[in-house]
Design a protein around this motif. Structure first.
Motif, PDB file in Angstrom:
ATOM      1  N   ARG A 147       0.847  -1.213   0.000  1.00 19.80           N
ATOM      2  CA  ARG A 147       0.000   0.000   0.000  1.00 19.80           C
ATOM      3  C   ARG A 147       0.871   1.246   0.000  1.00 19.80           C
ATOM      4  NH1 ARG A 147      -4.594   0.995  -1.595  1.00 19.80           N
ATOM      5  NH2 ARG A 147      -5.696  -0.518  -0.303  1.00 19.80           N
ATOM      6  N   GLU A 148       1.902   1.243   0.854  1.00 19.17           N
ATOM      7  CA  GLU A 148       2.822   2.388   0.919  1.00 19.17           C
ATOM      8  C   GLU A 148       3.504   2.632  -0.431  1.00 19.17           C
ATOM      9  OE1 GLU A 148       3.881   1.589   5.642  1.00 19.17           O
ATOM     10  OE2 GLU A 148       5.424   1.273   4.095  1.00 19.17           O
ATOM     11  N   GLU A 149       3.787   1.535  -1.134  1.00 20.87           N
ATOM     12  CA  GLU A 149       4.446   1.638  -2.443  1.00 20.87           C
ATOM     13  C   GLU A 149       3.469   2.047  -3.540  1.00 20.87           C
ATOM     14  OE1 GLU A 149       7.749   1.044  -3.103  1.00 20.87           O
ATOM     15  OE2 GLU A 149       8.092   0.805  -0.949  1.00 20.87           O
ATOM     16  N   GLY A 150       2.178   2.174  -3.190  1.00 24.13           N
ATOM     17  CA  GLY A 150       1.179   2.542  -4.193  1.00 24.13           C
ATOM     18  C   GLY A 150       0.839   1.422  -5.158  1.00 24.13           C
ATOM     19  N   GLU A 151       1.040   0.179  -4.728  1.00 23.71           N
ATOM     20  CA  GLU A 151       0.798  -0.945  -5.637  1.00 23.71           C
ATOM     21  C   GLU A 151      -0.633  -1.482  -5.566  1.00 23.71           C
ATOM     22  OE1 GLU A 151       5.059  -3.240  -5.885  1.00 23.71           O
ATOM     23  OE2 GLU A 151       3.836  -3.606  -4.094  1.00 23.71           O
ATOM     24  N   LEU A 152      -1.369  -1.157  -4.494  1.00 26.83           N
ATOM     25  CA  LEU A 152      -2.699  -1.746  -4.306  1.00 26.83           C
ATOM     26  C   LEU A 152      -3.813  -0.854  -4.850  1.00 26.83           C
ATOM     27  CD1 LEU A 152      -2.571  -3.226  -0.674  1.00 26.83           C
ATOM     28  CD2 LEU A 152      -2.010  -4.333  -2.852  1.00 26.83           C
ATOM     29  N   LEU A 153      -4.836  -1.476  -5.415  1.00 26.66           N
ATOM     30  CA  LEU A 153      -6.028  -0.754  -5.842  1.00 26.66           C
ATOM     31  C   LEU A 153      -6.704  -0.136  -4.617  1.00 26.66           C
ATOM     32  CD1 LEU A 153      -7.439  -3.374  -8.386  1.00 26.66           C
ATOM     33  CD2 LEU A 153      -6.303  -1.190  -8.910  1.00 26.66           C
ATOM     34  N   ALA A 154      -7.423   0.955  -4.851  1.00 27.72           N
ATOM     35  CA  ALA A 154      -8.000   1.735  -3.747  1.00 27.72           C
ATOM     36  C   ALA A 154      -8.919   0.900  -2.860  1.00 27.72           C
ATOM     37  CB  ALA A 154      -8.760   2.935  -4.307  1.00 27.72           C
ATOM     38  N   ASP A 155      -9.704  -0.007  -3.465  1.00 25.53           N
ATOM     39  CA  ASP A 155     -10.723  -0.700  -2.667  1.00 25.53           C
ATOM     40  C   ASP A 155     -10.234  -2.002  -2.029  1.00 25.53           C
ATOM     41  OD1 ASP A 155     -10.488  -2.203  -4.912  1.00 25.53           O
ATOM     42  OD2 ASP A 155     -12.650  -2.378  -5.299  1.00 25.53           O
ATOM     43  N   ALA A 206      -3.906  -5.452  -7.600  1.00 25.92           N
ATOM     44  CA  ALA A 206      -2.764  -4.633  -8.020  1.00 25.92           C
ATOM     45  C   ALA A 206      -3.154  -3.561  -9.035  1.00 25.92           C
ATOM     46  CB  ALA A 206      -1.685  -5.531  -8.618  1.00 25.92           C
ATOM     47  N   THR A 207      -2.513  -2.417  -8.941  1.00 29.04           N
ATOM     48  CA  THR A 207      -2.689  -1.368  -9.952  1.00 29.04           C
ATOM     49  C   THR A 207      -2.121  -1.870 -11.285  1.00 29.04           C
ATOM     50  OG1 THR A 207      -0.515  -0.418  -9.495  1.00 29.04           O
ATOM     51  CG2 THR A 207      -2.379   0.446  -8.213  1.00 29.04           C
ATOM     52  N   ALA A 208      -2.565  -1.263 -12.372  1.00 25.25           N
ATOM     53  CA  ALA A 208      -2.092  -1.664 -13.711  1.00 25.25           C
ATOM     54  C   ALA A 208      -0.572  -1.534 -13.782  1.00 25.25           C
ATOM     55  CB  ALA A 208      -2.756  -0.796 -14.775  1.00 25.25           C
ATOM     56  N   GLU A 209      -0.049  -0.500 -13.179  1.00 28.09           N
ATOM     57  CA  GLU A 209       1.401  -0.264 -13.191  1.00 28.09           C
ATOM     58  C   GLU A 209       2.137  -1.396 -12.474  1.00 28.09           C
ATOM     59  OE1 GLU A 209       4.099   3.670 -12.135  1.00 28.09           O
ATOM     60  OE2 GLU A 209       3.003   2.565 -10.578  1.00 28.09           O
ATOM     61  N   ALA A 210       1.629  -1.777 -11.290  1.00 26.51           N
ATOM     62  CA  ALA A 210       2.257  -2.872 -10.536  1.00 26.51           C
ATOM     63  C   ALA A 210       2.135  -4.178 -11.319  1.00 26.51           C
ATOM     64  CB  ALA A 210       1.613  -3.001  -9.162  1.00 26.51           C
ATOM     65  N   LEU A 211       0.951  -4.433 -11.868  1.00 30.96           N
ATOM     66  CA  LEU A 211       0.698  -5.658 -12.640  1.00 30.96           C
ATOM     67  C   LEU A 211       1.734  -5.839 -13.750  1.00 30.96           C
ATOM     68  CD1 LEU A 211      -3.094  -6.200 -13.452  1.00 30.96           C
ATOM     69  CD2 LEU A 211      -1.487  -7.789 -12.367  1.00 30.96           C
ATOM     70  N   ALA A 212       2.055  -4.747 -14.426  1.00 30.83           N
ATOM     71  CA  ALA A 212       2.963  -4.812 -15.570  1.00 30.83           C
ATOM     72  C   ALA A 212       4.383  -5.178 -15.136  1.00 30.83           C
ATOM     73  CB  ALA A 212       2.970  -3.469 -16.296  1.00 30.83           C
ATOM     74  N   ARG A 213       4.704  -4.869 -13.890  1.00 28.30           N
ATOM     75  CA  ARG A 213       6.057  -5.017 -13.378  1.00 28.30           C
ATOM     76  C   ARG A 213       6.296  -6.358 -12.678  1.00 28.30           C
ATOM     77  NH1 ARG A 213       6.612  -2.986  -8.727  1.00 28.30           N
ATOM     78  NH2 ARG A 213       5.025  -1.375  -9.035  1.00 28.30           N
ATOM     79  N   LEU A 214       5.209  -6.929 -12.099  1.00 32.00           N
ATOM     80  CA  LEU A 214       5.361  -8.096 -11.220  1.00 32.00           C
ATOM     81  C   LEU A 214       5.627  -9.374 -11.996  1.00 32.00           C
ATOM     82  CD1 LEU A 214       2.403  -7.245  -8.843  1.00 32.00           C
ATOM     83  CD2 LEU A 214       4.837  -7.281  -8.218  1.00 32.00           C
ATOM     84  N   SER A 215       6.453 -10.224 -11.412  1.00 35.86           N
ATOM     85  CA  SER A 215       6.728 -11.512 -12.034  1.00 35.86           C
ATOM     86  C   SER A 215       6.021 -12.607 -11.228  1.00 35.86           C
ATOM     87  CB  SER A 215       8.240 -11.749 -12.054  1.00 35.86           C
ATOM     88  OG  SER A 215       8.492 -13.122 -12.183  1.00 35.86           O
ATOM     89  N   VAL A 216       5.020 -13.242 -11.859  1.00 37.62           N
ATOM     90  CA  VAL A 216       4.246 -14.281 -11.178  1.00 37.62           C
ATOM     91  C   VAL A 216       4.880 -15.641 -11.456  1.00 37.62           C
ATOM     92  CG1 VAL A 216       1.940 -15.214 -10.765  1.00 37.62           C
ATOM     93  CG2 VAL A 216       2.204 -12.895 -11.588  1.00 37.62           C
TER      94      VAL A 216
END
Lengths: 210, 210
Positions: free
Chosen positions: A137-145, A191-201
């Motif tokens: 959340r602090e990193e801004g990776e989570l969606l608001a809800d 995850a936000t779209a930005e985080a999604l694009a970066r994360l390796s699953v």
């Protein structure tokens, strides 16, 4: 600094030996087939010493269940959602190869047969995951809800059942693959779209799919 | 039409009585504490009749586990994702109030203690969910990259662990709430925006949240 006297040190070491031996015996034989005699023999302690520390086999099982987190050394790397993913894959690998951790998880799953109803092991993992989600959340990776506490509990439940299904279907051989699938469908919900694009699953040490 | 002879009819009825009585005894006492004597007494059959149908207590447990789907009558309403949600909530309610279904699920979860490794009950639910997901695809509700078969397995795993966590945390009292939370985070990973806007992630018979 306080120093512990040698007797106390020895008592702690003995207790630890018993818990580790018990984990191995429970994992080999299951709870009901495991005997206190077998556990004390494997620990290299007398049954008297064992009963000094634990009044019943059930009490040992409960301790193994509670100790599951101490049976793994989670690497202290990364932050936020990538860390949550990495920890999830690390735990999956440990379930495949670490008999002590596997025993703790197995007893937690099969606790109905042990005659207990104790969510503390599940809650312990939910607390750990919650902490990492607060970072995310602090990193801004989570969606608001996203509710960090709610999702931590959802994850622990979903993870537990995924490992159970993998265990009965393939003896946990496909666990990494199943955890990757779970995350594939969970991430868009948190995850936000930005985080999604970066994360390796996918853990970098795992075989590529297909 | 073939007619069954009365002896055969009676045998089928007896077998069914045994399976239902066994489910109740396993759910009351757990597998290890349950006895064949208690099961036959509850079924109102002799132990000889019981052993005619099942060679071992383990075989009865396995049958209860496999019969879990037949212990619930899933309402035949709706289509696609809303149907999948409705079925999920229906099963959650049945877990709360239907002792036979609960027994089958419990034995599947605790099967390690029963000495078996059998994924067929999990696979049966995955097949059922897969069928509904195929409908959802026909209705245009699924995102392009959703693999219906993969998601059906993810859902069964996630659902199983969610019910397990709810059971140890609250005796399944909060199961409906937890299944709603699970779906809240799963849906964005599978449903189109149009479907998302239309779907109700809460059974109409459940108490509103908060």
């Amino acid at each position: 600094m306080a120093t512990r006297d040698p007797k106390q040190e020895r008592a702690i070491r003995t207790r630890d030996l018993i818990v580790r031996a018990a984990a191995e015996v429970f994992e080999e034989s299951g709870y009901h087939a495991a005997s206190v005699a077998k556990i004390s023999a494997k620990a290299g302690v007398t049954q008297g010493a064992l009963y000094f520390h634990f009044k019943t086999k059930q009490a040992i099982a409960q301790e193994v269940m509670h100790a599951q987190g101490s049976f793994v050394q989670i690497p202290d790397e990364g932050r936020g959602l990538q860390r949550l993913l990495d920890v999830n894959f690390y735990l999956a690998r440990e379930l495949q190869r670490n008999v002590l951790f596997r025993a703790g998880v197995r007893l937690a799953v099969e606790q109905g047969e042990i005659g207990i109803q104790d969510a503390s092991a599940y809650q312990g993992w939910a607390d750990q995951f919650h902490e990492i989600l607060v970072e995310a959340r602090e990193e801004g990776e989570l969606l608001a809800d996203v509710d960090e506490r709610e999702f931590a509990q959802v994850l622990v439940g979903a993870y537990s059942g995924t490992q159970l299904y993998s265990k009965v279907a393939t003896g946990s051989v496909d666990l990494i693959e199943r955890i990757a699938s779970l995350w594939r469908y969970l991430l868009p919900g948190i995850a936000t779209a930005e985080a999604l694009a970066r994360l390796s699953v996918r853990p970098n040490w795992a075989e590529p799919r297909g």
